[in-house]
Design a protein around this motif. Structure first.
Motif, PDB file in Angstrom:
ATOM      1  N   PRO A 116      43.025  53.742  43.155  1.00 61.49           N
ATOM      2  CA  PRO A 116      41.837  54.222  43.855  1.00 61.49           C
ATOM      3  C   PRO A 116      40.865  53.072  44.133  1.00 61.49           C
ATOM      4  O   PRO A 116      40.879  52.051  43.435  1.00 61.49           O
ATOM      5  CB  PRO A 116      41.228  55.230  42.872  1.00 61.49           C
ATOM      6  N   PRO A 117      40.024  53.214  45.159  1.00 60.77           N
ATOM      7  CA  PRO A 117      39.059  52.149  45.462  1.00 60.77           C
ATOM      8  C   PRO A 117      38.154  51.868  44.266  1.00 60.77           C
ATOM      9  O   PRO A 117      37.677  52.795  43.605  1.00 60.77           O
ATOM     10  CB  PRO A 117      38.272  52.711  46.652  1.00 60.77           C
ATOM     11  N   GLY A 118      37.972  50.580  43.982  1.00 62.41           N
ATOM     12  CA  GLY A 118      37.165  50.160  42.853  1.00 62.41           C
ATOM     13  C   GLY A 118      37.916  50.097  41.543  1.00 62.41           C
ATOM     14  O   GLY A 118      37.356  49.653  40.535  1.00 62.41           O
ATOM     15  N   GLU A 119      39.184  50.511  41.531  1.00 63.66           N
ATOM     16  CA  GLU A 119      39.972  50.512  40.287  1.00 63.66           C
ATOM     17  C   GLU A 119      41.193  49.605  40.393  1.00 63.66           C
ATOM     18  O   GLU A 119      42.180  49.776  39.672  1.00 63.66           O
ATOM     19  CB  GLU A 119      40.409  51.938  39.949  1.00 63.66           C
ATOM     20  N   GLU A 120      41.113  48.613  41.274  1.00 61.05           N
ATOM     21  CA  GLU A 120      42.278  47.758  41.515  1.00 61.05           C
ATOM     22  C   GLU A 120      42.654  46.915  40.299  1.00 61.05           C
ATOM     23  O   GLU A 120      43.799  46.457  40.187  1.00 61.05           O
ATOM     24  CB  GLU A 120      42.019  46.837  42.716  1.00 61.05           C
ATOM     25  N   GLN A 121      41.716  46.680  39.381  1.00 59.61           N
ATOM     26  CA  GLN A 121      42.018  45.887  38.194  1.00 59.61           C
ATOM     27  C   GLN A 121      42.539  46.737  37.041  1.00 59.61           C
ATOM     28  O   GLN A 121      42.892  46.209  35.985  1.00 59.61           O
ATOM     29  CB  GLN A 121      40.754  45.137  37.738  1.00 59.61           C
ATOM     30  N   GLY A 122      42.576  48.040  37.223  1.00 59.29           N
ATOM     31  CA  GLY A 122      43.004  48.922  36.153  1.00 59.29           C
ATOM     32  C   GLY A 122      44.402  49.454  36.361  1.00 59.29           C
ATOM     33  O   GLY A 122      45.145  49.026  37.255  1.00 59.29           O
ATOM     34  N   ALA A 123      44.775  50.408  35.540  1.00 57.51           N
ATOM     35  CA  ALA A 123      46.096  51.035  35.645  1.00 57.51           C
ATOM     36  C   ALA A 123      46.109  51.982  36.841  1.00 57.51           C
ATOM     37  O   ALA A 123      45.119  52.666  37.126  1.00 57.51           O
ATOM     38  CB  ALA A 123      46.415  51.798  34.370  1.00 57.51           C
ATOM     39  N   PRO A 124      47.225  52.053  37.560  1.00 54.13           N
ATOM     40  CA  PRO A 124      47.295  52.951  38.714  1.00 54.13           C
ATOM     41  C   PRO A 124      47.490  54.398  38.285  1.00 54.13           C
ATOM     42  O   PRO A 124      47.808  54.697  37.127  1.00 54.13           O
ATOM     43  CB  PRO A 124      48.525  52.437  39.466  1.00 54.13           C
ATOM     44  N   LEU A 125      47.301  55.294  39.237  1.00 54.42           N
ATOM     45  CA  LEU A 125      47.640  56.696  39.064  1.00 54.42           C
ATOM     46  C   LEU A 125      49.047  56.934  39.607  1.00 54.42           C
ATOM     47  O   LEU A 125      49.496  56.223  40.505  1.00 54.42           O
ATOM     48  CB  LEU A 125      46.633  57.591  39.786  1.00 54.42           C
ATOM     49  N   ARG A 126      49.712  57.956  39.073  1.00 52.24           N
ATOM     50  CA  ARG A 126      51.107  58.211  39.468  1.00 52.24           C
ATOM     51  C   ARG A 126      51.358  59.716  39.521  1.00 52.24           C
ATOM     52  O   ARG A 126      50.933  60.448  38.622  1.00 52.24           O
ATOM     53  CB  ARG A 126      52.070  57.545  38.483  1.00 52.24           C
ATOM     54  N   TYR A 127      52.029  60.149  40.573  1.00 50.53           N
ATOM     55  CA  TYR A 127      52.415  61.559  40.718  1.00 50.53           C
ATOM     56  C   TYR A 127      53.887  61.590  41.071  1.00 50.53           C
ATOM     57  O   TYR A 127      54.311  60.950  42.048  1.00 50.53           O
ATOM     58  CB  TYR A 127      51.593  62.209  41.844  1.00 50.53           C
ATOM     59  N   VAL A 128      54.684  62.294  40.288  1.00 52.11           N
ATOM     60  CA  VAL A 128      56.112  62.423  40.572  1.00 52.11           C
ATOM     61  C   VAL A 128      56.521  63.883  40.458  1.00 52.11           C
ATOM     62  O   VAL A 128      55.978  64.645  39.660  1.00 52.11           O
ATOM     63  CB  VAL A 128      56.985  61.553  39.637  1.00 52.11           C
ATOM     64  N   THR A 129      57.475  64.262  41.277  1.00 56.57           N
ATOM     65  CA  THR A 129      58.019  65.606  41.270  1.00 56.57           C
ATOM     66  C   THR A 129      59.496  65.521  41.624  1.00 56.57           C
ATOM     67  O   THR A 129      59.918  64.597  42.327  1.00 56.57           O
ATOM     68  CB  THR A 129      57.291  66.506  42.279  1.00 56.57           C
ATOM     69  N   GLU A 130      60.280  66.464  41.129  1.00 52.49           N
ATOM     70  CA  GLU A 130      61.700  66.502  41.509  1.00 52.49           C
ATOM     71  C   GLU A 130      61.920  67.137  42.868  1.00 52.49           C
ATOM     72  O   GLU A 130      63.064  67.242  43.335  1.00 52.49           O
ATOM     73  CB  GLU A 130      62.503  67.260  40.449  1.00 52.49           C
ATOM     74  N   LEU A 131      60.850  67.512  43.552  1.00 52.08           N
ATOM     75  CA  LEU A 131      60.937  68.195  44.841  1.00 52.08           C
ATOM     76  C   LEU A 131      60.693  67.242  45.998  1.00 52.08           C
ATOM     77  O   LEU A 131      60.013  66.213  45.836  1.00 52.08           O
ATOM     78  CB  LEU A 131      59.901  69.324  44.898  1.00 52.08           C
ATOM     79  N   PRO A 132      61.193  67.563  47.202  1.00 49.79           N
ATOM     80  CA  PRO A 132      60.807  66.798  48.386  1.00 49.79           C
ATOM     81  C   PRO A 132      59.336  67.069  48.701  1.00 49.79           C
ATOM     82  O   PRO A 132      58.760  68.065  48.217  1.00 49.79           O
ATOM     83  CB  PRO A 132      61.729  67.325  49.481  1.00 49.79           C
ATOM     84  N   PRO A 133      58.694  66.230  49.509  1.00 50.57           N
ATOM     85  CA  PRO A 133      57.240  66.361  49.712  1.00 50.57           C
ATOM     86  C   PRO A 133      56.799  67.749  50.144  1.00 50.57           C
ATOM     87  O   PRO A 133      55.812  68.290  49.626  1.00 50.57           O
ATOM     88  CB  PRO A 133      56.936  65.305  50.780  1.00 50.57           C
ATOM     89  N   TRP A 134      57.501  68.343  51.106  1.00 45.15           N
ATOM     90  CA  TRP A 134      57.057  69.627  51.644  1.00 45.15           C
ATOM     91  C   TRP A 134      57.243  70.792  50.674  1.00 45.15           C
ATOM     92  O   TRP A 134      56.623  71.834  50.822  1.00 45.15           O
ATOM     93  CB  TRP A 134      57.804  69.926  52.948  1.00 45.15           C
ATOM     94  N   ALA A 135      58.079  70.621  49.667  1.00 38.89           N
ATOM     95  CA  ALA A 135      58.366  71.712  48.741  1.00 38.89           C
ATOM     96  C   ALA A 135      57.447  71.715  47.520  1.00 38.89           C
ATOM     97  O   ALA A 135      57.378  72.716  46.812  1.00 38.89           O
ATOM     98  CB  ALA A 135      59.822  71.646  48.285  1.00 38.89           C
ATOM     99  N   ASP A 136      56.770  70.606  47.260  1.00 35.73           N
ATOM    100  CA  ASP A 136      55.850  70.563  46.123  1.00 35.73           C
ATOM    101  C   ASP A 136      54.581  71.333  46.497  1.00 35.73           C
ATOM    102  O   ASP A 136      53.993  71.086  47.545  1.00 35.73           O
ATOM    103  CB  ASP A 136      55.506  69.111  45.784  1.00 35.73           C
ATOM    104  N   PRO A 137      54.129  72.263  45.653  1.00 36.24           N
ATOM    105  CA  PRO A 137      52.992  73.096  46.037  1.00 36.24           C
ATOM    106  C   PRO A 137      51.655  72.369  46.084  1.00 36.24           C
ATOM    107  O   PRO A 137      50.679  72.913  46.622  1.00 36.24           O
ATOM    108  CB  PRO A 137      52.978  74.186  44.952  1.00 36.24           C
TER     109      PRO A 137
END
Length: 288
Positions: free
Chosen positions: A54-75
């Motif tokens: 996120p902006p302003g957090e480039e020196q920190g740990a990133p955020l991560r989102y993972v799902t076993e679904l294709p993009p359109w199927a994740d709610p």
């Protein structure tokens, strides 16, 4: 053949990779335009992952989102992607290799010590001797961080080891030498592309010794830069493209739109994308 894309520039929604462009990953997941080395376009519907700073957090740990679904199927994913913003982003839609684990834990990009890595390809024989040899190269702490026993997850950890994520002098880190006796982190944290190159050359050596093939195109990101590599052993390499536009830099398995400025990365080359621009260098000039 998975599909992956990366962004570096002013804060932009995650939809800049996932859904907004005409050939975003949401589209490439089921209707890719560039066939794989066999001439067949496989669907990439075995999971979606995105890592962002996120902006302003480039020196920190990133955020991560993972799902076993294709993009359109994740709610949730596409709704969130239009609201969440990042200055550095790395995303992937997965086509799982038969015989390797399935599920969200197996979906890249994978993150170690603030570095995210996405892999498009496969390591032949990973469930046999090549995989065991590669895992032996990992420091104990990075081996323990593996959430999934897949070739892509192992590659991400090997890149982190090259960058020094397993140094014994880092807080909470283990032995700085891999189980195979090679030093981790000798390359230094400033050379993200070099870490990709060294990892590829090491994997190629292990696979060649075992008579196996590998496709090893990868993208990596930290809070301030992107890097990529296009390479393969015994097969045609999976393509990689870059684009500089409006103060932003992009990289992708195939162009996200019809902008004529997309440039194909040559085979067996590294690419670095920073605020200073884009630079290519031959992979075979690297030191493993």
């Amino acid at each position: 053949m998975c599909r992956m894309a990366a962004y570096l520039g002013p804060a932009a929604p995650l939809a800049a990779l996932l859904s907004d462009p005409p050939y975003a990953l949401n589209e490439q997941a089921w209707r890719a335009r560039i066939p794989g080395p066999t001439g067949v376009n496989a669907v990439n519907v075995d999971g979606t992952g995105v890592v962002w700073w996120p902006p302003g957090e480039e020196q920190g740990a990133p955020l991560r989102y993972v799902t076993e679904l294709p993009p359109w199927a994740d709610p949730n994913l596409l709704g969130l992607a239009s609201r969440l913003r990042g200055t550095v982003q790395l995303a992937l839609v997965r086509s799982a290799t038969p015989g390797l684990p399935y599920g969200a834990w197996s979906v890249g990009p994978f993150v170690h010590a603030g570095v995210a890595v996405a892999h498009n390809g496969r390591i032949g024989g990973f469930r046999g001797a090549p995989g065991r040899r590669l895992l032996e190269r990992l420091p104990d702490d990075l081996l323990g961080e593996l959430g999934a026993l897949t070739d892509s997850a192992a590659l991400a950890a090997l890149v982190a080891a090259e960058l020094g994520a397993g140094r014994g002098d880092s807080p909470g880190r283990g032995d700085s030498r891999g189980r195979g006796g090679s030093p981790a982190g000798s390359r230094g944290p400033e050379d993200l592309a070099g870490a990709l190159g060294a990892t590829v050359l090491a994997v190629e050596k292990v696979c060649a010794d075992a008579g196996e093939r590998a496709t090893l195109t990868m993208l990596a990101a930290d809070g301030g830069r992107l890097a990529g590599v296009r390479a393969a052993l015994g097969r045609d390499s999976h393509p990689l493209y870059t684009l500089a536009r409006s103060g932003a830099l992009l990289a992708a398995s195939e162009p996200l739109d019809d902008d004529p400025g997309w440039v194909e990365v040559p085979d067996r080359h590294l690419v670095e994308l920073t605020a200073a621009g884009t630079r290519h260098r031959p992979l075979d000039g690297e030191v493993p």
